[in-house]
Write an enzyme that holds these catalytic residues in place. Sequence first.
Site, short mmCIF file in Angstrom:
data_model
loop_
_atom_site.label_atom_id
_atom_site.label_comp_id
_atom_site.label_asym_id
_atom_site.label_seq_id
_atom_site.Cartn_x
_atom_site.Cartn_y
_atom_site.Cartn_z
CE LYS A 283 7.50 -0.55 -21.43
NZ LYS A 283 7.26 -1.69 -22.18
CE1 TYR B 130 0.98 1.07 -6.33
CE2 TYR B 130 -0.09 0.99 -4.20
CZ TYR B 130 -0.10 0.36 -5.76
OH TYR B 130 -0.74 -0.71 -6.02
CG ASP C 247 -3.77 -9.17 -7.89
OD1 ASP C 247 -3.21 -9.17 -6.76
OD2 ASP C 247 -4.92 -8.73 -7.94
C1 IPM Z 1 -2.06 -5.05 -2.56
C2 IPM Z 1 -3.53 -4.18 -2.62
C3 IPM Z 1 -3.34 -2.74 -2.10
C4 IPM Z 1 -2.05 -2.20 -2.98
C5 IPM Z 1 -4.22 -1.98 -2.21
C6 IPM Z 1 -5.43 -2.31 -1.30
C7 IPM Z 1 -4.12 -0.61 -1.75
O1 IPM Z 1 -3.80 -4.08 -3.89
O2 IPM Z 1 -1.81 -5.14 -1.20
O3 IPM Z 1 -1.76 -5.60 -3.43
O4 IPM Z 1 -2.36 -1.59 -4.03
O5 IPM Z 1 -0.87 -2.05 -2.37
MG MG Z 2 -2.72 -5.53 -5.03
#
Ligand code: IPM
Ligand code: MG
Length: 358
Positions: free
Chosen positions: A189, A141, A249
């Site tokens: 990984k 990131y 998620d």
């Molecule tokens: C999360 C979201 C964020 C991330 C995005 C909105 C930048 O997906 O908090 O999981 O990737 O961290």
């Molecule tokens: Mg996310």
Amino acid sequence: MKWTIAVLPGDGVGPEVTKLAVDVLDSTAKIFNHELNTDYYDIGWSAYKNHGNPLPQETLEGCKSADAVLLGAVGDPRGDELPPELRPERGLLALRKKLGCFANIRPSRLLPCLAKASPLTLETVENTDLVIVRELAGGIYYGEPTGITESGDTAFDTMKYHRDEIVRITRVAFDIAMNRKKKVVSVDKANVLSSSRLWRNTVNEIALEYPEIECSHMFVDRAAMELVMNPQGFDVLLTSNLFGDILSDEAAAVVGSIGLLASASLNEDGGGIFEPVHGSAPDIAGSGSANPLAAILSAAMLVRQTYSLETEASLIEDSVEAVLEAGLRTPDLDRRGPTVGTETIGSAVSHHILQQTL
Ligand code: IPM
Ligand code: MG
């Protein structure tokens, strides 16, 4: 106690769900005689629209001077047209970085009354209770270099970790596991990536400091599979920024809906940003159907973490459970209905809190 909270509603469904979370904080403060002060700031697309910057200076200052930050969501399809540094998501990434929020805690627990909301069989999902500890301030990131070549036909991102970044997030995960089932699975990984090999070696080093913890390693592809085949097997999952984003998620879907998942993004002092795991969901923004429970549960995490007020935090969580047990469902929790809207389920939580006699 005086609570000073910076509220960043953000984009899409963010403002709708944040409003209900603030109402719940307000009800909780009332019942327990705390004083709630909220200051509102822009972030993401709304900040870009109003100030030409997804993280205006005023927002950053406001967050720094508050006890904690309650955030809705960031992201808007109109942001896709903007240069990378002005995208709504950049506002959130910069805020996390500037506040030093490196530890993202994402608990996933199946509430018995929501077993039917899970796409998995009851047998598989029963008793699922895990926490994802996601490194939040490093990895791909934030890795440099990143960009696109002049010819426009090649783009690159860098997955980079320093040992110290791995050490501090590993300690957070192990400390959390000490108060749970004492099981950490570190996800990487390492069969392919150098950064993952450093990750694995560092985790092994820190594990020596925690002889009571059962520590193991799993490749991320296998972890993605295990999460749907055997979610009960996990206690604490420790992982990097990108893998944690993806797996959280998935873990949300396993226990019913991403509309339920709360998170805390903490810095070295234990302060931070409290935000639902879900995004801005532009497709349902304004329809009044977004699930505010993830935002409300994030508010509960805020109260517990920032003020060490266990009774107050538990009352919020118990009230969420009570309205779900009473049968209220937003559309994400029940595809066949009947369902209720954001306001109805959110105010039911506040109502439940206000009914308590202490
Ligand atoms: C999360 C979201 C964020 C991330 C995005 C909105 C930048 O997906 O908090 O999981 O990737 O961290
Ligand atoms: Mg996310």
